[in-house]
Design an enzyme around this catalytic site. Structure first.
Site, short mmCIF file in Angstrom:
data_model
loop_
_atom_site.label_atom_id
_atom_site.label_comp_id
_atom_site.label_asym_id
_atom_site.label_seq_id
_atom_site.Cartn_x
_atom_site.Cartn_y
_atom_site.Cartn_z
N ASP A 63 0.81 -1.22 0.00
CA ASP A 63 0.00 0.00 0.00
C ASP A 63 0.85 1.27 0.00
OD1 ASP A 63 0.94 -0.39 2.60
OD2 ASP A 63 -1.01 -0.98 3.37
N ASP A 132 -7.58 -2.50 14.21
CA ASP A 132 -8.96 -2.78 13.79
C ASP A 132 -9.05 -4.02 12.91
OD1 ASP A 132 -7.81 -1.90 11.44
OD2 ASP A 132 -9.13 -0.17 11.15
N HIS A 134 -7.27 -4.62 10.14
CA HIS A 134 -6.98 -4.45 8.71
C HIS A 134 -5.71 -5.19 8.30
CE1 HIS A 134 -4.65 -0.41 9.45
NE2 HIS A 134 -3.80 -1.39 9.41
N GLU A 139 -9.65 -1.91 5.39
CA GLU A 139 -10.27 -1.60 6.68
C GLU A 139 -11.51 -2.47 6.88
OE1 GLU A 139 -8.56 0.02 8.63
OE2 GLU A 139 -8.06 2.07 8.04
#
Ligand code: PGA
Length: 256
Positions: A63, A132, A134, A139
């Site tokens: 990413d 979270d 991810h 996400e």
């Protein structure tokens, strides 16, 4: 899934480094999927120390932040060149990192997928995990079949990454990330997580249901997924003793 729990991040990183060293010995033109953030730093340091031959290796990073130039100090381009690529003999033309300044983002993402395919697919994909759940920057609620695309970061992730930007408001809102479907096509996947802050996301991913609310949980469906943890990251695993027992009692040839 294989769960490997080690006393420290150093010990866990040494195991991941051994996996990569073995892969490069067996396949000198391996295709690696690489990650950024705090988690892989010790792994990259150990890889540099091992002086492996990277001359035929190809890499694809997960990413990049939209809007950051490659020379921005918080860009993942900068991170990768500083912490790994500049210190090994990789060919610049074999390095692939999403372009945060791409004008046509959907077109860029489609080409990234094509480049991965043209390279023969990813042999070994490194992942971190967000608090979270991810993976990459997929996400919660990301499609479990998603491909490389633009995503909007959660407030949680922007807060988690504020330390790299000197404050949350400076963290870009958008990123380009490999999709979950893209990640799942890698032949082997290794997710590393260190520290108590990751314990809940790790426990949900490993022992919870497969759900887009914890994207890492999709790895339960991957044929060769390893989860490499330090003790604090493993604290909420109900079956931690079992995972330790399994790892300690593997035949030597099977051990990572
Ligand atoms: P970290 O990030 O390694 O900096 O904790 C992991 C991630 O967000 O995937």
């Amino acid at each position: 899934m294989e769960i490997i729990i080690q006393p420290t991040p150093e010990a866990a990183s040494a195991i991941a480094a051994r996996m990569i060293a073995r892969l490069l010995r067996e396949k000198s033109d391996a295709v690696l999927g690489l990650a950024t953030g705090s988690t892989p730093l010790l792994l990259y340091r150990e890889l540099v120390r091992r002086k492996l031959d990277w001359s035929r290796v190809t890499t694809f990073n997960l990413d990049e932040y939209v809007g950051l130039a490659p020379d921005h100090p918080a860009s993942y381009h900068c991170f990768m060149w500083e912490n790994l690529f500049r210190q090994v003999n990789i060919a610049e033309s074999n390095v692939h990192i999403p372009d945060g300044l791409a004008g046509d983002i959907p077109g860029f993402c489609q080409r990234y997928e094509e480049q991965i395919r043209a390279a023969g697919g990813i042999d070994w994909q490194l992942l971190g995990i967000g608090t979270d759940g991810h993976i990459g920057f997929n996400e919660p609620t990301s499609s479990l079949a998603s491909r490389t695309r633009i995503k909007t970061l959660t407030q949680q992730t922007r807060a988690d990454n504020a330390r790299f930007f000197g404050g949350e408001t400076a963290v870009p809102q958008h990123v380009i990330t490999m999709g979950i479907g893209t990640i799942m096509e890698a032949r082997q996947v290794v997710l590393m997580a260190f520290g108590q802050d990751k314990a809940r996301a790790v426990a949900e991913a490993v022992e919870g249901p497969i759900t887009a609310m914890n994207p890492a949980s999709i790895l339960q469906l991957h044929p060769v997924a390893r989860i490499v943890l330090d003790e604090p990251a493993a604290t909420l695993l109900r079956k931690a003793d079992y995972y330790r027992w399994v790892y300690d009692n593997k035949p030597d040839w099977q051990k990572a």
